[in-house]
Design a protein around this motif. Structure first.
Motif, short mmCIF file in Angstrom:
data_model
loop_
_atom_site.label_atom_id
_atom_site.label_comp_id
_atom_site.label_asym_id
_atom_site.label_seq_id
_atom_site.Cartn_x
_atom_site.Cartn_y
_atom_site.Cartn_z
N UNK A 14 -74.59 35.75 -7.68
CA UNK A 14 -74.30 34.91 -6.52
C UNK A 14 -73.25 33.85 -6.86
N UNK A 15 -73.33 33.25 -8.05
CA UNK A 15 -72.43 32.15 -8.41
C UNK A 15 -71.24 32.58 -9.25
N UNK A 16 -71.36 33.71 -9.96
CA UNK A 16 -70.30 34.10 -10.89
C UNK A 16 -70.21 35.61 -11.03
N UNK A 17 -69.01 36.07 -11.37
CA UNK A 17 -68.77 37.45 -11.77
C UNK A 17 -68.36 37.40 -13.24
N UNK A 72 -63.21 26.30 -8.49
CA UNK A 72 -61.81 26.54 -8.13
C UNK A 72 -61.02 25.24 -8.01
N UNK A 73 -61.57 24.23 -7.38
CA UNK A 73 -60.83 22.98 -7.15
C UNK A 73 -61.01 21.96 -8.26
N UNK A 74 -61.79 22.27 -9.25
CA UNK A 74 -62.01 21.32 -10.35
C UNK A 74 -61.21 21.73 -11.56
N UNK A 75 -61.83 22.46 -12.47
CA UNK A 75 -61.19 22.81 -13.74
C UNK A 75 -60.68 24.24 -13.77
N UNK A 76 -60.81 24.95 -12.70
CA UNK A 76 -60.35 26.34 -12.62
C UNK A 76 -61.52 27.29 -12.61
#
Length: 114
Positions: free
Chosen positions: A49-52, A75-79
């Protein structure tokens, strides 16, 4: 008329995070070159759900040598991309996949003497 059924609370959030075709092609290209060089022998893909997560193994019975993680929440923080080593330390993090894979690709370079 009819019965109106409300949407579930988490309808806007995807139920599973995955890799796009271009991302997976880039990762599998690197995997194929590492297999040809004799570094890796197996891989696993975990879509949650949170990561691939794409995990690359030297041998099937061990922990993965590297994990390539995609976490859209960052995405909007550290990548959203991260390269994680065997013990769980983050080696590289970024917004683009190419620079995150660079440390692994450097292992394929060989010094040619004159």
């Amino acid at each position: 008329m009819g019965v109106v059924t409300p949407f579930p609370a988490g309808a806007g959030r995807p139920s599973q995070t995955g890799f796009e075709r271009a991302e997976l092609a880039r990762i599998l290209d690197l995997y194929g070159r590492m297999v040809a060089a004799g570094h890796w022998r197996d891989y696993a893909i975990d879509l949650g759900r949170d990561a691939a997560v794409f995990s690359a193994f030297r041998r099937s019975a061990e922990r993965p040598e590297f994990r390539i993680e995609k976490r859209p929440a960052l995405r909007n923080r550290q990548g959203m991309w991260a390269l994680v080593n065997e013990v769980g330390a983050v080696l590289k993090r970024g917004h683009e996949l190419g620079p995150v894979l660079a440390p692994v690709e450097r292992r394929l370079m060989k010094l040619v003497e004159d």
